[in-house]
Design a protein around this motif. Structure first.
Motif, PDB file in Angstrom:
ATOM      1  N   LEU A   1      21.023 -13.411  28.678  1.00  0.00           N
ATOM      2  CA  LEU A   1      21.961 -13.385  29.807  1.00  0.00           C
ATOM      3  C   LEU A   1      23.060 -14.399  29.543  1.00  0.00           C
ATOM      4  O   LEU A   1      22.784 -15.563  29.263  1.00  0.00           O
ATOM      5  N   CYS A   2      24.312 -13.924  29.596  1.00  0.00           N
ATOM      6  CA  CYS A   2      25.393 -14.907  29.482  1.00  0.00           C
ATOM      7  C   CYS A   2      26.222 -14.895  30.755  1.00  0.00           C
ATOM      8  O   CYS A   2      26.525 -13.850  31.322  1.00  0.00           O
ATOM      9  N   ILE A   3      26.524 -16.089  31.221  1.00  0.00           N
ATOM     10  CA  ILE A   3      27.276 -16.244  32.475  1.00  0.00           C
ATOM     11  C   ILE A   3      28.346 -17.299  32.267  1.00  0.00           C
ATOM     12  O   ILE A   3      28.241 -18.126  31.361  1.00  0.00           O
ATOM     13  N   GLU A   4      29.351 -17.244  33.097  1.00  0.00           N
ATOM     14  CA  GLU A   4      30.430 -18.253  33.020  1.00  0.00           C
ATOM     15  C   GLU A   4      29.895 -19.614  33.398  1.00  0.00           C
ATOM     16  O   GLU A   4      30.076 -20.598  32.694  1.00  0.00           O
ATOM     17  N   ASP A   5      29.208 -19.633  34.552  1.00  0.00           N
ATOM     18  CA  ASP A   5      28.795 -20.930  35.096  1.00  0.00           C
ATOM     19  C   ASP A   5      27.622 -20.677  36.036  1.00  0.00           C
ATOM     20  O   ASP A   5      27.672 -19.757  36.844  1.00  0.00           O
ATOM     21  N   ALA A   6      26.603 -21.491  35.884  1.00  0.00           N
ATOM     22  CA  ALA A   6      25.408 -21.259  36.692  1.00  0.00           C
ATOM     23  C   ALA A   6      25.507 -21.897  38.072  1.00  0.00           C
ATOM     24  O   ALA A   6      24.622 -21.744  38.905  1.00  0.00           O
ATOM     25  N   GLY A   7      26.571 -22.615  38.333  1.00  0.00           N
ATOM     26  CA  GLY A   7      26.697 -23.274  39.634  1.00  0.00           C
ATOM     27  C   GLY A   7      25.805 -24.498  39.707  1.00  0.00           C
ATOM     28  O   GLY A   7      25.331 -24.993  38.690  1.00  0.00           O
TER      29      GLY A   7
ATOM     30  N   LYS B   1       6.517  -9.260  34.805  1.00  0.00           N
ATOM     31  CA  LYS B   1       6.180  -8.855  33.428  1.00  0.00           C
ATOM     32  C   LYS B   1       6.293 -10.045  32.467  1.00  0.00           C
ATOM     33  O   LYS B   1       7.064 -10.964  32.691  1.00  0.00           O
ATOM     34  N   ASP B   2       5.529  -9.971  31.343  1.00  0.00           N
ATOM     35  CA  ASP B   2       5.578 -11.032  30.337  1.00  0.00           C
ATOM     36  C   ASP B   2       6.916 -10.962  29.612  1.00  0.00           C
ATOM     37  O   ASP B   2       7.335  -9.874  29.219  1.00  0.00           O
ATOM     38  N   GLY B   3       7.506 -12.105  29.414  1.00  0.00           N
ATOM     39  CA  GLY B   3       8.748 -12.060  28.664  1.00  0.00           C
ATOM     40  C   GLY B   3       9.488 -13.380  28.635  1.00  0.00           C
ATOM     41  O   GLY B   3       9.051 -14.376  29.186  1.00  0.00           O
ATOM     42  N   ILE B   4      10.611 -13.319  27.954  1.00  0.00           N
ATOM     43  CA  ILE B   4      11.415 -14.533  27.748  1.00  0.00           C
ATOM     44  C   ILE B   4      12.883 -14.177  27.993  1.00  0.00           C
ATOM     45  O   ILE B   4      13.320 -13.062  27.684  1.00  0.00           O
ATOM     46  N   LEU B   5      13.612 -15.123  28.569  1.00  0.00           N
ATOM     47  CA  LEU B   5      15.035 -14.892  28.832  1.00  0.00           C
ATOM     48  C   LEU B   5      15.823 -16.109  28.365  1.00  0.00           C
ATOM     49  O   LEU B   5      15.553 -17.228  28.788  1.00  0.00           O
ATOM     50  N   LEU B   6      16.777 -15.850  27.480  1.00  0.00           N
ATOM     51  CA  LEU B   6      17.664 -16.934  27.063  1.00  0.00           C
ATOM     52  C   LEU B   6      18.956 -16.801  27.865  1.00  0.00           C
ATOM     53  O   LEU B   6      19.589 -15.756  27.849  1.00  0.00           O
ATOM     54  N   ILE B   7      19.269 -17.855  28.594  1.00  0.00           N
ATOM     55  CA  ILE B   7      20.496 -17.830  29.390  1.00  0.00           C
ATOM     56  C   ILE B   7      21.496 -18.783  28.759  1.00  0.00           C
ATOM     57  O   ILE B   7      21.142 -19.868  28.312  1.00  0.00           O
ATOM     58  N   GLU B   8      22.733 -18.316  28.714  1.00  0.00           N
ATOM     59  CA  GLU B   8      23.766 -19.117  28.072  1.00  0.00           C
ATOM     60  C   GLU B   8      24.993 -19.145  28.982  1.00  0.00           C
ATOM     61  O   GLU B   8      25.488 -18.100  29.401  1.00  0.00           O
ATOM     62  N   SER B   9      25.446 -20.362  29.320  1.00  0.00           N
ATOM     63  CA  SER B   9      26.709 -20.456  30.053  1.00  0.00           C
ATOM     64  C   SER B   9      27.661 -21.221  29.149  1.00  0.00           C
ATOM     65  O   SER B   9      27.309 -21.587  28.045  1.00  0.00           O
ATOM     66  N   LYS B  10      28.852 -21.445  29.634  1.00  0.00           N
ATOM     67  CA  LYS B  10      29.835 -22.129  28.800  1.00  0.00           C
ATOM     68  C   LYS B  10      29.329 -23.495  28.364  1.00  0.00           C
ATOM     69  O   LYS B  10      29.603 -23.964  27.283  1.00  0.00           O
ATOM     70  N   GLU B  11      28.612 -24.175  29.261  1.00  0.00           N
ATOM     71  CA  GLU B  11      28.230 -25.554  29.003  1.00  0.00           C
ATOM     72  C   GLU B  11      26.766 -25.712  28.595  1.00  0.00           C
ATOM     73  O   GLU B  11      26.428 -26.638  27.891  1.00  0.00           O
ATOM     74  N   LYS B  12      25.920 -24.845  29.126  1.00  0.00           N
ATOM     75  CA  LYS B  12      24.490 -25.110  29.003  1.00  0.00           C
ATOM     76  C   LYS B  12      23.737 -23.861  28.567  1.00  0.00           C
ATOM     77  O   LYS B  12      24.268 -22.757  28.586  1.00  0.00           O
ATOM     78  N   TRP B  13      22.470 -24.105  28.190  1.00  0.00           N
ATOM     79  CA  TRP B  13      21.594 -22.987  27.909  1.00  0.00           C
ATOM     80  C   TRP B  13      20.197 -23.345  28.383  1.00  0.00           C
ATOM     81  O   TRP B  13      19.877 -24.512  28.554  1.00  0.00           O
TER      82      TRP B  13
END
Lengths: 409, 370
Positions: free
Chosen positions: A62-68, A87-99
């Motif tokens: 998941l990529c987002i501008e900003d997570a707030g 469900k079993d799983g993994i999510l990598l989230i990436e914003s401009k500044e953080k992950w």
């Protein structure tokens, strides 16, 4: 009033909508920031779907501008639950500044922090977001293959509470015989408890002599050859002191390198070396253990203590220390204000010109000529001079990478 | 090689070299570049520098007519030795400078007759009101001083002034610079272009006053300036009625130096104000710094006159210390050094320290948190 409520409702609704829900279960790649083209998005989705079919683990990006204000992790958690439920799983989230990496179910056991770092390292090494997401999928799929995860296979049951491993080498080795037997037992118990609970080795070694090695090499070698380190990557930290040379050294390995940054280590040693200089090793080692516990907990949040993110004690110290210069500057400004107020009481002064009495000014010559040009070139201060944080790494005699630091007491 | 001129770099003093590429001189030490002609002109100008010239042709010389001073008496202060001139009905019994008793010592005689006088336009009541307004409008005057109204005496005095007229011709050179800062990647380049600006001009000075009494503080008299000479009238003893007058005890010749200083400064200022930018066709570069290098002022047709100007003198005592105030009797301008309330100033200091310190502290913490 009605208008106010309407506006506030609109704001609340707008905020609620920022966490997008996706009805289609086939979607694993969420591009809220519009960084990925539709074509590559569907390619990535296919690839993620393939991994899910093979392993039964959802691998999502998941990529987002900003997570707030809630941060990337909380955002990822909400997004994951909205889309994949339990469900079993993994999510990598990436914003401009953080992950951040959010794991659920089996994924929590499969992937450790070092794996997460590897995912991010692969993802962030690419120039384009689609390539990054692709690299991330590759890393995850590789780890899943290594672990032998297959769809439908039952996982091995893991014990709920960690059990202290009796075969593990002692976490406190008092070669220099600095502590009494009771103190020794107490410290060892504490180190065992922390290490097991955190799944991260915290080791203290004292010796009479470094045997001709540098303190750094001594600590690294002790860590490597005695077989310290926990988890698949041998995560851990070792603190060694030598009474002969009055030197100390820290060696970190694997997750330890991530959790104990250079600035973080300095903060610990700055605080404990004074005790060692005074001969109070019990307090020094006890505090070291507490710091390690705190540091690992902090690192698990995704933001290890570092230059911009130091333990709270330093914050309080900074708050207090800042008082002096702040009020000092205040006093200097106040002094000048006072002086100007006092001066305003004195109105008798000489006039150096006679400008009230002149007239008929004529400029008879006005000539300006260019003389010369001076060029002064300076190199702007390089940002590299600033400590950007992080951990510096070196390779020990065994060929493994370590972080660490050393000094005297 | 005879005739070979050696130029020094105006920036660093090093010997400059000819650069064939730019056909200019270049300093090998600091990389400054020069125009040969400009440097030559400047070196020549340096050699031709003139000294200041002050020529005062006509000094004050007005003499008293016979019998004119008959009604004027001289009063002497036993404490400070000051001599005051007044008519028989002057009324003042104390010295306007030190507040001690004065006694009539005899008939007025000697010294020059004033050429002009500016009569008082403000009376004693207005002077007193001005004093009260003056202390009320100022912060940190001790309350005791404000409430108790420590005025010991208010006296109108005609103060002797030498008035200087002159035509002035000035010449000055200035070093003017235009600075451009450019950043190129990691490097910041500061380019400073130096210009030499020469200005010449003429101006007239009319009735520049210099206080001719040594007992009145010069800074006080210069502070209540300006006096407007267009309201001056030819001197007549009748104007002295009811007021005290001081005799000059510093001659016009001895006062000239001060007039020269003030005139020179004014010429320099007037010329400097015209140094604004370098013009080449339609192109103008505005100077961002102008430093005076050298100046010479030539004063011609200097004339000195003797005049009496109206001044209200107020004296007050606070905690045993005398305070003197003066008001321009023509314009009402009031000046004087007031005592300071040290306690209130200390309080002010601590309060400001607390407020400013807190603001800086909070701002610093806010920055830290962001």
């Amino acid at each position: 009033m009605k208008k106010m409520i309407t506006i506030m409702l609109a704001i609340v609704m707008a905020m609620a909508m920022t966490v997008t829900t996706y009805a289609d279960q086939e979607v694993y790649i969420f591009d809220e920031a519009s960084w990925i083209t539709t074509a590559s998005e569907s390619e990535l989705n296919e690839k993620a779907a393939g991994i899910y079919d093979k392993t039964g683990i959802i691998v999502s990006y998941l990529c987002i501008e900003d997570a707030g204000s809630d941060g990337t992790y909380a955002y990822a958690e909400v997004a994951y639950e909205e889309n994949f439920g339990d469900k079993d799983g993994i999510l990598l989230i990436e914003s401009k500044e953080k992950w951040s990496v959010y794991k659920q179910g089996k994924a929590e056991d499969i992937f450790d922090a070092a794996d997460e770092d590897a995912m991010w390292a692969a993802c962030s090494s690419k120039d384009y977001y689609n390539e990054g997401a692709d690299a991330y999928l590759d890393v995850v799929s590789g780890i899943l293959a290594d672990e032998g995860i297959v769809a439908g296979a039952e996982e091995e049951s893991q014990p709920a509470t960690p059990v202290i491993d009796d075969n593990h080498p002692a976490r406190f080795v008092d070669g220099a015989d600095l502590l009494t037997a009771d103190e020794e037992a107490e410290l060892e118990g504490k180190l065992d408890e922390i290490s097991t609970r955190q799944d991260f080795d915290v080791v203290v070694v004292t010796t009479d002599s470094l045997g001709g090695k540098t303190p750094e090499a001594f600590a690294d070698d002790y860590f490597d050859y005695k077989g310290y380190g926990m988890g698949t990557d041998d995560d851990g930290i070792l603190f060694a002191i030598s009474m002969g040379e009055r030197k100390w050294a820290i060696s970190t390995h694997a997750y330890g390198i991530y959790a104990f940054t250079d600035a973080g280590q300095k903060y610990i040693t700055d605080n404990i070396t004074p005790y060692m200089s005074d001969g109070d090793f019990v307090t020094a080692f006890d505090q070291f253990a507490d710091y390690c516990d705190d540091y690992v907990t902090q690192a698990r949040t995704g933001e290890p203590y570092d230059v911009d993110n130091m333990p709270d004690q330093l914050g309080i110290l900074a708050y207090v220390m800042w008082l002096f210069p702040a009020y000092g500057i205040g006093a200097v400004i106040a002094f000048f204000l006072k002086r100007s107020k006092k001066k305003s009481l004195q109105t008798a002064m000489m006039r150096n010109d006679a400008s009230d009495y002149w007239s008929d000014f004529h400029l008879t010559k006005e000539y300006d000529m260019f003389l010369h040009r001076e060029l002064i070139t300076v190199e702007l201060s390089d940002d590299d001079d600033d400590d950007d944080g992080g951990s510096s790494i070196h390779v020990s005699s065994s060929g493994r990478s370590h972080g660490g630091s050393s000094g005297s007491f | 090689m005879s005739g070979m001129e050696q130029f020094k770099c105006p920036s660093c003093g090093g010997a400059v070299e000819f650069n064939a590429g730019t056909q200019n001189l270049k300093c090998p030490y600091c990389d400054s570049e020069f125009d040969i002609e400009a440097l030559k002109t400047k070196e020549e100008a340096k050699a031709q520098k003139k000294d200041d010239q002050f020529s005062w042709d006509e000094m004050a010389s007005n003499q008293w007519a016979e019998g004119e001073t008959d009604g004027l008496k001289v009063y002497a202060c036993k404490a400070c030795g000051g001599e005051i001139v007044g008519d028989e009905n002057m009324g003042a019994t104390t010295c306007p400078y030190c507040g001690n008793q004065i006694v009539m010592t005899g008939q007025f005689s000697g010294v020059l007759k004033p050429d002009y006088i500016i009569p008082f336009k403000y009376d004693k009541k207005q002077a007193k009101a001005a004093f009260e307004e003056f202390i009320r409008s100022r912060q940190f005057v001790p309350k005791m001083f404000t409430t108790q109204k420590h005025i010991d005496e208010i006296k109108g005095i005609y103060v002797p002034f030498w008035l200087f007229d002159a035509d002035a011709e000035g010449e000055a050179t200035y070093d003017a610079t235009v600075t451009h800062i450019t950043t190129n990647g990691k490097y910041q380049t500061t380019e400073i272009k130096h210009y030499s600006a020469t200005r010449e001009g003429t101006m007239k000075f009319n009735k520049v006053p210099v206080d001719g009494s040594s007992r009145i503080a010069d800074d006080m008299m210069e502070s209540i300036e300006p006096f407007y000479f267009d309201e001056a009238v030819e001197f007549n003893t009748a104007y002295l009625a009811g007021y005290a007058a001081d005799k000059y005890d510093v001659s016009d010749e001895n006062s000239i130096e001060r007039a020269n200083e003030r005139i020179k400064k004014s010429v320099e200022l007037a010329l400097e104000q015209t140094v604004t930018g370098y013009r080449k066709g339609r192109h103008v570069e505005i100077y961002d710094a102008v430093t005076p290098e050298w100046s010479s002022v030539d004063i011609q047709n200097g004339k000195a006159k003797y005049a009496l100007y109206p001044v209200w003198m107020l004296s007050a005592t606070y905690k045993g210390k005398p305070y003197t105030f003066a008001m321009n009797g023509q314009t009402g301008k009031f000046i004087g050094d007031l005592p300071a309330d040290e306690g209130a100033l200390k309080k002010f200091f601590w309060k400001r320290t607390a407020v400013i310190g807190t603001i800086i502290y909070v701002a610093g913490i806010a920055l830290l948190l962001i």
